[in-house]
Design a protein around this motif. Sequence first.
Motif, PDB file in Angstrom:
ATOM      1  N   MET A   1       0.848  -1.170   0.000  1.00  0.00           N
ATOM      2  CA  MET A   1       0.000   0.000   0.000  1.00  0.00           C
ATOM      3  C   MET A   1       0.900   1.242   0.000  1.00  0.00           C
ATOM      4  SD  MET A   1      -2.874   1.136   2.785  1.00  0.00           S
ATOM      5  CE  MET A   1      -1.880   1.496   4.209  1.00  0.00           C
ATOM      6  N   ILE A   2       0.492   2.253  -0.728  1.00  0.00           N
ATOM      7  CA  ILE A   2       1.215   3.518  -0.765  1.00  0.00           C
ATOM      8  C   ILE A   2       0.490   4.510   0.146  1.00  0.00           C
ATOM      9  CG2 ILE A   2       2.028   5.434  -2.200  1.00  0.00           C
ATOM     10  CD1 ILE A   2       3.379   2.750  -2.839  1.00  0.00           C
ATOM     11  N   LYS A   3       1.205   5.082   1.077  1.00  0.00           N
ATOM     12  CA  LYS A   3       0.646   6.073   2.004  1.00  0.00           C
ATOM     13  C   LYS A   3       1.087   7.455   1.545  1.00  0.00           C
ATOM     14  CE  LYS A   3      -0.227   7.018   6.720  1.00  0.00           C
ATOM     15  NZ  LYS A   3      -1.516   7.583   6.466  1.00  0.00           N
ATOM     16  N   CYS A   4       0.150   8.370   1.454  1.00  0.00           N
ATOM     17  CA  CYS A   4       0.444   9.734   1.044  1.00  0.00           C
ATOM     18  C   CYS A   4       0.419  10.635   2.276  1.00  0.00           C
ATOM     19  CB  CYS A   4      -0.581  10.212   0.021  1.00  0.00           C
ATOM     20  SG  CYS A   4      -0.246  11.881  -0.579  1.00  0.00           S
ATOM     21  N   HIS A   5       1.472  11.399   2.464  1.00  0.00           N
ATOM     22  CA  HIS A   5       1.610  12.263   3.633  1.00  0.00           C
ATOM     23  C   HIS A   5       1.244  13.721   3.345  1.00  0.00           C
ATOM     24  CE1 HIS A   5       3.406   9.036   5.923  1.00  0.00           C
ATOM     25  NE2 HIS A   5       4.222   8.795   4.922  1.00  0.00           N
ATOM     26  N   LEU A   6       0.465  13.948   2.289  1.00  0.00           N
ATOM     27  CA  LEU A   6       0.111  15.323   1.926  1.00  0.00           C
ATOM     28  C   LEU A   6      -0.649  16.019   3.046  1.00  0.00           C
ATOM     29  CD1 LEU A   6       0.203  17.551  -0.201  1.00  0.00           C
ATOM     30  CD2 LEU A   6      -1.956  16.646  -1.118  1.00  0.00           C
ATOM     31  N   SER A   7      -1.582  15.340   3.684  1.00  0.00           N
ATOM     32  CA  SER A   7      -2.356  15.984   4.748  1.00  0.00           C
ATOM     33  C   SER A   7      -1.454  16.392   5.914  1.00  0.00           C
ATOM     34  CB  SER A   7      -3.482  15.073   5.241  1.00  0.00           C
ATOM     35  OG  SER A   7      -2.970  13.889   5.810  1.00  0.00           O
ATOM     36  N   LYS A   8      -0.511  15.542   6.261  1.00  0.00           N
ATOM     37  CA  LYS A   8       0.420  15.859   7.347  1.00  0.00           C
ATOM     38  C   LYS A   8       1.301  17.054   6.987  1.00  0.00           C
ATOM     39  CE  LYS A   8       4.434  13.856   8.378  1.00  0.00           C
ATOM     40  NZ  LYS A   8       5.440  12.860   8.610  1.00  0.00           N
ATOM     41  N   ILE A   9       1.816  17.059   5.769  1.00  0.00           N
ATOM     42  CA  ILE A   9       2.701  18.137   5.321  1.00  0.00           C
ATOM     43  C   ILE A   9       1.949  19.463   5.276  1.00  0.00           C
ATOM     44  CG2 ILE A   9       4.055  18.995   3.374  1.00  0.00           C
ATOM     45  CD1 ILE A   9       4.746  16.018   2.761  1.00  0.00           C
ATOM     46  N   LEU A  10       0.745  19.439   4.704  1.00  0.00           N
ATOM     47  CA  LEU A  10      -0.036  20.673   4.643  1.00  0.00           C
ATOM     48  C   LEU A  10      -0.393  21.168   6.039  1.00  0.00           C
ATOM     49  CD1 LEU A  10      -2.473  20.126   1.629  1.00  0.00           C
ATOM     50  CD2 LEU A  10      -0.283  21.318   1.681  1.00  0.00           C
ATOM     51  N   GLY A  11      -0.725  20.265   6.939  1.00  0.00           N
ATOM     52  CA  GLY A  11      -1.042  20.647   8.309  1.00  0.00           C
ATOM     53  C   GLY A  11       0.132  21.290   9.015  1.00  0.00           C
ATOM     54  N   GLU A  12       1.304  20.689   8.852  1.00  0.00           N
ATOM     55  CA  GLU A  12       2.506  21.237   9.481  1.00  0.00           C
ATOM     56  C   GLU A  12       2.840  22.630   8.955  1.00  0.00           C
ATOM     57  OE1 GLU A  12       4.808  16.962  10.138  1.00  0.00           O
ATOM     58  OE2 GLU A  12       5.436  18.283   8.512  1.00  0.00           O
ATOM     59  N   ARG A  13       2.546  22.854   7.694  1.00  0.00           N
ATOM     60  CA  ARG A  13       2.881  24.142   7.067  1.00  0.00           C
ATOM     61  C   ARG A  13       1.697  25.114   7.050  1.00  0.00           C
ATOM     62  NH1 ARG A  13       6.989  22.260   2.312  1.00  0.00           N
ATOM     63  NH2 ARG A  13       8.046  20.698   3.574  1.00  0.00           N
TER      64      ARG A  13
END
Length: 76
Positions: A1-13
């Motif tokens: 499975m591929i996990k995308c960390h876009l939500s985490k990155i956008l949240g941090e920034r």
Amino acid sequence: MIKCHLSKILGERRLKISDLARDTNINRGTLTRLYHETAERIDLDVLDSLCRYLNCRLDELLEFVDTAEVHDATQE
């Protein structure tokens, strides 16, 4: 499975999908699917634009998670 960390990155920034869509010209629907990890495919130019805009490496944005290992760990 591929996990995308876009939500985490956008949240941090403290960035919004709408800001990302406007600044990168990536379709908002595409970004929403990546954010919620429901995307079934991603164009290479989208990945390139995201990595450039977010100043991150591909392995920071996407991660391979072996579901067999996750399943085995929960069985123990």
